[in-house]
Design an enzyme around this catalytic site. Structure first.
Site, PDB file in Angstrom:
ATOM      1  N   SER A 105      34.590  36.875   7.467  1.00  0.00           N
ATOM      2  CA  SER A 105      34.501  36.524   6.039  1.00  0.00           C
ATOM      3  C   SER A 105      33.104  36.818   5.510  1.00  0.00           C
ATOM      4  O   SER A 105      32.776  36.461   4.382  1.00  0.00           O
ATOM      5  CB  SER A 105      34.832  35.044   5.846  1.00  0.00           C
ATOM      6  OG  SER A 105      33.954  34.244   6.617  1.00  0.00           O
TER       7      SER A 105
ATOM      8  N   THR B  79      50.666  27.900 -39.460  1.00  0.00           N
ATOM      9  CA  THR B  79      51.536  27.368 -38.407  1.00  0.00           C
ATOM     10  C   THR B  79      52.596  28.454 -38.207  1.00  0.00           C
ATOM     11  O   THR B  79      52.969  29.120 -39.186  1.00  0.00           O
ATOM     12  CB  THR B  79      52.202  26.032 -38.793  1.00  0.00           C
ATOM     13  OG1 THR B  79      53.054  26.251 -39.911  1.00  0.00           O
ATOM     14  CG2 THR B  79      51.164  24.959 -39.159  1.00  0.00           C
ATOM     15  N   HIS B  80      53.029  28.639 -36.991  1.00  0.00           N
ATOM     16  CA  HIS B  80      53.975  29.728 -36.666  1.00  0.00           C
ATOM     17  C   HIS B  80      53.419  31.091 -37.090  1.00  0.00           C
ATOM     18  O   HIS B  80      54.183  32.004 -37.364  1.00  0.00           O
ATOM     19  CB  HIS B  80      55.341  29.507 -37.335  1.00  0.00           C
ATOM     20  CG  HIS B  80      55.881  28.116 -37.189  1.00  0.00           C
ATOM     21  ND1 HIS B  80      56.773  27.756 -36.207  1.00  0.00           N
ATOM     22  CD2 HIS B  80      55.620  26.981 -37.894  1.00  0.00           C
ATOM     23  CE1 HIS B  80      57.050  26.467 -36.320  1.00  0.00           C
ATOM     24  NE2 HIS B  80      56.359  25.969 -37.340  1.00  0.00           N
TER      25      HIS B  80
ATOM     26  N   SER C 168      37.770  55.254 -29.751  1.00  0.00           N
ATOM     27  CA  SER C 168      38.830  55.937 -29.012  1.00  0.00           C
ATOM     28  C   SER C 168      38.362  57.348 -28.683  1.00  0.00           C
ATOM     29  O   SER C 168      37.600  57.945 -29.441  1.00  0.00           O
ATOM     30  CB  SER C 168      40.084  55.983 -29.885  1.00  0.00           C
ATOM     31  OG  SER C 168      40.909  57.058 -29.496  1.00  0.00           O
TER      32      SER C 168
ATOM     33  N   LYS D  52      38.979  54.984 -34.867  1.00  0.00           N
ATOM     34  CA  LYS D  52      39.214  53.701 -34.208  1.00  0.00           C
ATOM     35  C   LYS D  52      37.953  52.909 -33.910  1.00  0.00           C
ATOM     36  O   LYS D  52      36.933  53.453 -33.519  1.00  0.00           O
ATOM     37  CB  LYS D  52      39.963  53.910 -32.881  1.00  0.00           C
ATOM     38  CG  LYS D  52      41.409  54.295 -33.012  1.00  0.00           C
ATOM     39  CD  LYS D  52      42.284  53.250 -33.692  1.00  0.00           C
ATOM     40  CE  LYS D  52      42.508  52.026 -32.845  1.00  0.00           C
ATOM     41  NZ  LYS D  52      43.345  52.322 -31.664  1.00  0.00           N
TER      42      LYS D  52
ATOM     43  N   GLU E 207      39.701  41.484 -26.326  1.00  0.00           N
ATOM     44  CA  GLU E 207      40.858  41.933 -25.524  1.00  0.00           C
ATOM     45  C   GLU E 207      40.611  41.722 -24.032  1.00  0.00           C
ATOM     46  O   GLU E 207      41.480  41.254 -23.298  1.00  0.00           O
ATOM     47  CB  GLU E 207      41.128  43.415 -25.780  1.00  0.00           C
ATOM     48  CG  GLU E 207      41.653  43.719 -27.162  1.00  0.00           C
ATOM     49  CD  GLU E 207      41.846  45.218 -27.343  1.00  0.00           C
ATOM     50  OE1 GLU E 207      42.989  45.670 -27.327  1.00  0.00           O
ATOM     51  OE2 GLU E 207      40.839  45.936 -27.491  1.00  0.00           O
TER      52      GLU E 207
ATOM     53  N   GLN F 225      39.497  29.469   4.763  1.00  0.00           N
ATOM     54  CA  GLN F 225      38.483  30.518   4.625  1.00  0.00           C
ATOM     55  C   GLN F 225      38.792  31.402   3.409  1.00  0.00           C
ATOM     56  O   GLN F 225      37.894  31.995   2.825  1.00  0.00           O
ATOM     57  CB  GLN F 225      38.453  31.364   5.908  1.00  0.00           C
ATOM     58  CG  GLN F 225      37.470  32.512   5.876  1.00  0.00           C
ATOM     59  CD  GLN F 225      37.284  33.126   7.254  1.00  0.00           C
ATOM     60  OE1 GLN F 225      36.820  32.466   8.173  1.00  0.00           O
ATOM     61  NE2 GLN F 225      37.681  34.378   7.408  1.00  0.00           N
TER      62      GLN F 225
ATOM     63  N   LYS G  11      37.293  31.385  -0.726  1.00  0.00           N
ATOM     64  CA  LYS G  11      36.063  31.887  -1.357  1.00  0.00           C
ATOM     65  C   LYS G  11      36.308  33.015  -2.347  1.00  0.00           C
ATOM     66  O   LYS G  11      35.688  33.067  -3.408  1.00  0.00           O
ATOM     67  CB  LYS G  11      35.060  32.322  -0.290  1.00  0.00           C
ATOM     68  CG  LYS G  11      34.430  31.131   0.378  1.00  0.00           C
ATOM     69  CD  LYS G  11      33.910  31.465   1.753  1.00  0.00           C
ATOM     70  CE  LYS G  11      34.058  30.291   2.684  1.00  0.00           C
ATOM     71  NZ  LYS G  11      35.476  29.964   3.022  1.00  0.00           N
TER      72      LYS G  11
HETATM   73  N1  ARG Z   1      34.225  30.867   7.826  1.00  0.00           N
HETATM   74  C1  ARG Z   1      34.936  29.616   7.910  1.00  0.00           C
HETATM   75  C2  ARG Z   1      35.482  29.236   6.549  1.00  0.00           C
HETATM   76  O1  ARG Z   1      35.046  29.772   5.609  1.00  0.00           O
HETATM   77  C3  ARG Z   1      34.007  28.541   8.385  1.00  0.00           C
HETATM   78  C4  ARG Z   1      34.703  27.489   9.159  1.00  0.00           C
HETATM   79  C5  ARG Z   1      35.319  28.070  10.358  1.00  0.00           C
HETATM   80  N2  ARG Z   1      35.775  27.056  11.251  1.00  0.00           N
HETATM   81  C6  ARG Z   1      36.489  27.354  12.298  1.00  0.00           C
HETATM   82  N3  ARG Z   1      36.840  26.367  13.037  1.00  0.00           N
HETATM   83  N4  ARG Z   1      36.816  28.587  12.583  1.00  0.00           N
HETATM   84  O2  ARG Z   1      36.339  28.409   6.414  1.00  0.00           O
END
Ligand code: ARG
Length: 467
Positions: free
Chosen positions: A24, A156-157, A278, A284, A291, A323, A326
């Site tokens: 990751s 409205t509408h 455009s 344009k 948008e 994980q 993120k």
């Molecule tokens: N990279 C992992 C995460 O973002 C960290 C925790 C990993 N823990 C584990 N027991 N493999 O969640």
């Protein structure tokens, strides 16, 4: 090649494809500052508990600062085999302090480590969003105030309904964005909980002073339950939900700006610097910013659903699925910040066309309700007045006129009690001015709402914790 932290248990090296699949680092490297802050606080807590000597803690801290500088300068190499930011920092730390680096992870797991990193990251980002929302609110109030005398149709509408002040319309968005501010502030309070000490799930065996760690990291609370602490992602779900609602508001405003800047409406002129043309149609001028903001709302809401789906069936406590939180979280943060930034820049440069909005406010029978109210004031029951005005509208439509373009004689066909003062009652200025009820569009009300907002914005600088 450095060994895996779990090497002792394994009889063969990790498959290369598995390394790249499980890594990751491409994403969580963005958390490096928070990861190092967390490690330094952990180090000091270990020293306080006499698990590390003072000197060891100082050496580790210095080493961690060196790693921080290396990453900041872009000198650090990242490898899939080291999986995540936690292992990269520790691996690099050992280059500076040798075997001492192996003591850093005492009493800690990556499960509570990632939880603290993510909370630190999101707390900082939420504070930034709160500052942006404050700027955005200010931009809305400025636009309202600069156009305080401009009237326009209220809809409205998406049908012309009753005239309102343009400023009233803008202050409606001010209210929405103020609620967004409150939602993020409340989310910030709930994410302000320090999970370290929970270790893998059951709590560490070391006697760590968790309140001390929390103080070092600027958390106001420590988690109550170690299993919850390592498996809770409510704080990011709340942020994602608040962001989705906020983006929904931006998207609604965007939709209005797209409509209003069209030839059909011509209510506003968007600044050239915020539009593009455009490649084929020379005439344009496209409302790209509204948008794209409207379009990017889908990303944020989609990522909220992504996070909810990620969490929905996870047993306690940590699961590797987490994980995956993120990518959606960071995309939400980045998208929201970019949209708020561009909007706060564009709003002050929007020009309103008061003649066009006023003309629109004067057409489409928007004074029908006020004509009925006028008849009620002269003694008629509202239901009956409603029916009389309905007939008057049908008649006016047949003649291709507005109600206020009918002669007194014509109007008296529908209610003989109508007198000359009906025209005043049907004027846009009078209609707006009569909406004096608290929260209504009367000029005095809107000016007062603007004044309240200004006062609030001045006083609310202190509302942003740590800002
Ligand atoms: N990279 C992992 C995460 O973002 C960290 C925790 C990993 N823990 C584990 N027991 N493999 O969640």
């Amino acid at each position: 090649m450095s060994l895996k932290p779990w090497d002792g248990r394994f009889s063969e090296p990790t498959d290369k494809a598995v390394e790249s699949f499980t890594a990751s680092i491409d994403v969580d490297r963005r958390l490096y500052n928070y990861d190092i802050d967390g490690s330094i606080a952990h180090c000091r807590t270990l020293a306080r508990a006499k698990i590390l000597t003072r000197q060891e803690a100082v050496d580790l801290e210095e080493g961690l600062e060196k790693v921080r500088q290396e990453i900041a300068r872009g000198e650090m190499a990242f490898y899939d085999r080291l999986e995540d930011i936690h292992m990269h920092v520790e691996d690099r730390l050992s280059a500076h302090v040798g075997d001492l680096a192996r003591k850093l992870h005492t009493g800690r797991s990556r499960n509570d480590q990632i939880a603290v990193d993510e909370r630190l990251y999101l707390k900082a980002e939420t504070r930034g969003v709160l500052v942006q929302l404050k700027d955005f609110r200010t931009a809305l109030v400025d636009l309202a105030e600069a156009n305080i005398h401009v009237v326009m149709p209220g809809y409205t509408h998406l049908q012309r309904a009753q005239p309102v002040l343009f400023a009233h319309h803008m202050m409606a968005y001010y209210e929405m964005v103020s609620r967004d501010f409150d939602r993020f502030a409340a989310a910030l309070d709930r994410m302000d909980v320090m999970p370290l000490g929970s270790a893998a799930l059951a709590g560490t065996t070391y006697d760590l002073d968790r309140a001390y760690t929390a103080g070092l990291l600027g958390f106001s609370k420590i988690s109550e339950n170690s299993m919850d602490a390592v498996s809770d992602r409510d704080f990011m779900l709340e942020f994602a939900a608040a962001a989705s609602i906020c983006m929904t508001h931006l998207s609604r405003l965007s939709e209005e700006l797209v409509l209003w800047s069209s030839a059909e409406f011509r209510f506003v002129e968007l600044p050239d610097a915020f539009c593009t043309g455009s490649s084929i149609m020379p005439q344009k001028k496209n409302p790209d910013i509204p948008e794209l903001v409207r379009g990017r709302t889908g990303r944020v809401t989609g990522n909220l659903v992504n996070l909810l789906t990620l969490m929905k069936s996870l047993p306690l406590a940590y699961n590797r699925d987490m994980q995956e939180d993120k990518v959606p979280l960071m995309e939400i943060v980045d998208t929201l910040k970019a949209c708020l930034d561009i909007y706060s820049r564009m709003i002050p440069n929007i020009r309103v066309n008061p003649e066009v909005t006023e003309k629109a406010a004067n057409s489409g029978f928007q004074n029908a309700t006020d004509l009925a109210d006028y008849m009620v004031a002269k003694g008629m029951a509202f239901r009956q007045a409603h029916a009389c005005v309905g007939r008057a509208v049908a008649y006016a439509l047949d003649c291709g006129k507005e109600l206020h373009e009918l002669s007194l004689q014509e109007l008296q066909q529908f209610d003989p009690g109508i007198e000359e003062d009906v025209y005043e009652a049907m004027s846009v200025a009078r209609m707006i001015d009569r909406r004096k009820v608290y929260g209504g569009t009367a000029g005095a009300n809107v000016s007062a709402a603007i004044a309240r907002a200004r006062k609030h914005l001045v006083n609310s600088a202190s509302e942003i914790p740590g800002a």
